[in-house]
Design an enzyme around this catalytic site. Structure first.
Site, short mmCIF file in Angstrom:
data_model
loop_
_atom_site.label_atom_id
_atom_site.label_comp_id
_atom_site.label_asym_id
_atom_site.label_seq_id
_atom_site.Cartn_x
_atom_site.Cartn_y
_atom_site.Cartn_z
N HIS A 172 -3.43 3.38 -3.78
CA HIS A 172 -2.33 3.16 -4.74
C HIS A 172 -2.00 4.40 -5.56
O HIS A 172 -0.94 4.49 -6.16
CB HIS A 172 -2.68 2.04 -5.73
CG HIS A 172 -2.98 0.74 -5.07
ND1 HIS A 172 -3.72 -0.25 -5.66
CD2 HIS A 172 -2.64 0.25 -3.84
CE1 HIS A 172 -3.82 -1.29 -4.84
NE2 HIS A 172 -3.18 -1.00 -3.73
N ASP A 199 -3.09 3.09 -11.01
CA ASP A 199 -3.99 1.96 -11.33
C ASP A 199 -4.96 2.28 -12.47
O ASP A 199 -5.62 1.37 -12.98
CB ASP A 199 -4.84 1.58 -10.10
CG ASP A 199 -4.08 0.70 -9.12
OD1 ASP A 199 -2.96 0.29 -9.44
OD2 ASP A 199 -4.62 0.43 -8.03
N TRP A 257 -11.13 -5.32 6.61
CA TRP A 257 -10.01 -5.75 5.75
C TRP A 257 -8.90 -6.18 6.70
O TRP A 257 -8.47 -5.37 7.55
CB TRP A 257 -9.46 -4.59 4.94
CG TRP A 257 -10.11 -4.09 3.71
CD1 TRP A 257 -9.47 -3.86 2.52
CD2 TRP A 257 -11.47 -3.68 3.49
NE1 TRP A 257 -10.37 -3.34 1.60
CE2 TRP A 257 -11.59 -3.22 2.17
CE3 TRP A 257 -12.61 -3.66 4.30
CZ2 TRP A 257 -12.77 -2.75 1.62
CZ3 TRP A 257 -13.80 -3.20 3.76
CH2 TRP A 257 -13.88 -2.77 2.44
N TYR A 303 -5.16 -7.35 6.51
CA TYR A 303 -3.99 -7.60 5.66
C TYR A 303 -2.74 -7.61 6.55
O TYR A 303 -2.25 -6.55 6.94
CB TYR A 303 -3.86 -6.50 4.60
CG TYR A 303 -4.94 -6.48 3.54
CD1 TYR A 303 -5.75 -7.59 3.31
CD2 TYR A 303 -5.14 -5.36 2.74
CE1 TYR A 303 -6.72 -7.58 2.32
CE2 TYR A 303 -6.11 -5.34 1.74
CZ TYR A 303 -6.90 -6.45 1.54
OH TYR A 303 -7.86 -6.43 0.56
N ARG A 331 0.77 -7.20 7.71
CA ARG A 331 1.87 -6.37 7.15
C ARG A 331 2.82 -5.98 8.27
O ARG A 331 2.44 -5.97 9.44
CB ARG A 331 1.33 -5.07 6.54
CG ARG A 331 0.34 -5.22 5.42
CD ARG A 331 0.94 -5.05 4.04
NE ARG A 331 0.03 -5.63 3.04
CZ ARG A 331 -0.82 -4.93 2.29
NH1 ARG A 331 -0.85 -3.65 2.38
NH2 ARG A 331 -1.60 -5.56 1.43
N LYS A 364 -12.27 -9.43 5.04
CA LYS A 364 -11.79 -9.46 3.66
C LYS A 364 -10.31 -9.71 3.72
O LYS A 364 -9.56 -8.93 4.31
CB LYS A 364 -12.11 -8.10 3.04
CG LYS A 364 -11.62 -7.82 1.68
CD LYS A 364 -12.45 -6.68 1.15
CE LYS A 364 -11.89 -5.78 0.10
NZ LYS A 364 -10.71 -6.07 -0.57
N ARG A 376 -9.53 -4.12 -9.12
CA ARG A 376 -8.79 -4.01 -10.38
C ARG A 376 -9.11 -5.12 -11.36
O ARG A 376 -9.12 -4.90 -12.57
CB ARG A 376 -7.29 -3.96 -10.08
CG ARG A 376 -6.87 -2.69 -9.40
CD ARG A 376 -5.51 -2.81 -8.79
NE ARG A 376 -5.50 -3.72 -7.64
CZ ARG A 376 -4.41 -4.09 -6.99
NH1 ARG A 376 -3.24 -3.66 -7.36
NH2 ARG A 376 -4.49 -4.90 -5.94
P1 FBP Z 1 -8.21 -5.13 -5.59
O1 FBP Z 1 -9.19 -6.22 -5.92
O2 FBP Z 1 -8.04 -4.15 -6.69
O3 FBP Z 1 -6.89 -5.70 -5.08
O4 FBP Z 1 -8.84 -4.31 -4.38
C1 FBP Z 1 -9.01 -4.88 -3.11
C2 FBP Z 1 -8.39 -4.00 -2.07
O5 FBP Z 1 -8.59 -4.51 -0.78
C3 FBP Z 1 -8.89 -2.56 -2.11
O6 FBP Z 1 -10.04 -2.38 -1.36
C4 FBP Z 1 -7.70 -1.81 -1.61
O7 FBP Z 1 -7.61 -0.53 -2.15
C5 FBP Z 1 -6.57 -2.61 -2.11
O8 FBP Z 1 -7.00 -3.91 -2.27
C6 FBP Z 1 -5.40 -2.55 -1.19
O9 FBP Z 1 -4.33 -3.14 -1.82
P2 FBP Z 1 -2.92 -3.30 -1.17
O10 FBP Z 1 -2.95 -2.79 0.24
O11 FBP Z 1 -2.66 -4.78 -1.26
O12 FBP Z 1 -1.99 -2.54 -2.03
#
Ligand code: FBP
Length: 252
Positions: free
Chosen positions: A24, A28, A141, A143, A145, A175, A229
């Protein structure tokens, strides 16, 4: 089976994530939490079963003789400066280098749905093979997207599919974001099978919201949380860590 005991307590997990400086940028941070030494103090408080960071933070700040909290090195990462709407997270560190830095586990991000998911899957396959040969747990991880899943990132269909990808690719832990619906989380946990599901912290939540996410996650089958965070941006960081540890490890 990989031995997960170095990064679990009572079979459960609470990780402190601090890779946001890369993901980020310093947006942050404030003066206090921009300092990795402060975050490592929090991580070392006894409430966490792992500290997640990129290799640079590990190299400059993590000291195995001083820090009891197990180190988890993130092996890939990206910045927000990349304009591509189809995210790609390149490899930045090898398993061997992570071990030399003191890592007890390694982490890697895949964005299911991105046009670039294939090279990330291929790269992860190699990492998973090397890490497991050396006895290291692998945390993935996941996610969703990219255009293909736009607006559906937290939908049942996509979340459950992504959770299954973690099992299929050989991750020990995955995660993911909390899907906002406990029934979906249960389905994700079910299809992830022996890959343990961890819930991410996400952007700022109130104390109550954070504890509720943890409680709901644990009640519906998650194996723990990875939070960043929501701990180190909070004034009451240690109080939050203590409370999360009580919920997750079931310690009264
Ligand atoms: P947070 O708890 O701060 O959201 O962190 C978890 C995390 O997976 C970090 O490891 C990674 O930097 C971040 O979220 C990625 O966030 P995004 O891709 O959603 O912006």
């Amino acid at each position: 089976m990989t031995d997960l005991s170095p990064i679990t307590r009572n079979g459960k997990t609470l990780f402190l994530a601090y890779d946001q400086g890369l993901e980020h940028g310093p947006v942050d941070f404030n003066e206090k939490n921009a300092d990795p030494s402060y975050i490592l103090e929090l991580a070392n408080s006894g409430y966490f079963t792992g500290f997640i960071c990129q290799k640079g933070i590990a190299k400059h700040y993590y000291d195995e003789t001083k820090h009891d909290v197990p180190l988890i090195v993130k092996l890939n990462g990206k910045t927000k400066l990349d304009p591509d709407p189809e995210p790609y997270s390149p490899r930045l560190c090898s398993v061997e280098e992570a071990i030399d830095l003191g890592a007890k586990a390694v982490g890697y991000t895949i964005y299911p749905g991105s046009k670039h998911q294939e090279p990330m899957m291929n790269d992860f396959a190699r990492i998973e093979e090397v890490a497991h040969t050396k006895g290291l747990p692998v945390i993935l991880w996941l996610y969703p997207r990219g255009e293909a899943v736009k607006g559906k990132e937290k939908s049942k269909e996509v979340s459950v599919y992504a959770a299954r990808i973690g099992l299929e690719l050989g991750a020990d832990m995955i995660k993911m974001y909390y899907p906002d619906d406990p029934a979906v989380l249960e389905e994700m946990v079910r299809v992830a099978g022996r890959a343990k599901l961890l819930v991410s912290g996400g952007a700022k939540q109130s104390d109550e919201e954070l504890y509720n996410t943890a409680k709901q996650g644990m009640e519906h089958g998650a194996a723990g949380m990875a939070v960043g965070r929501n701990i180190w941006q909070a004034e009451n960081a240690l109080e939050r860590a203590e409370k999360l540890a009580k919920i997750i490890f079931n310690e009264q």
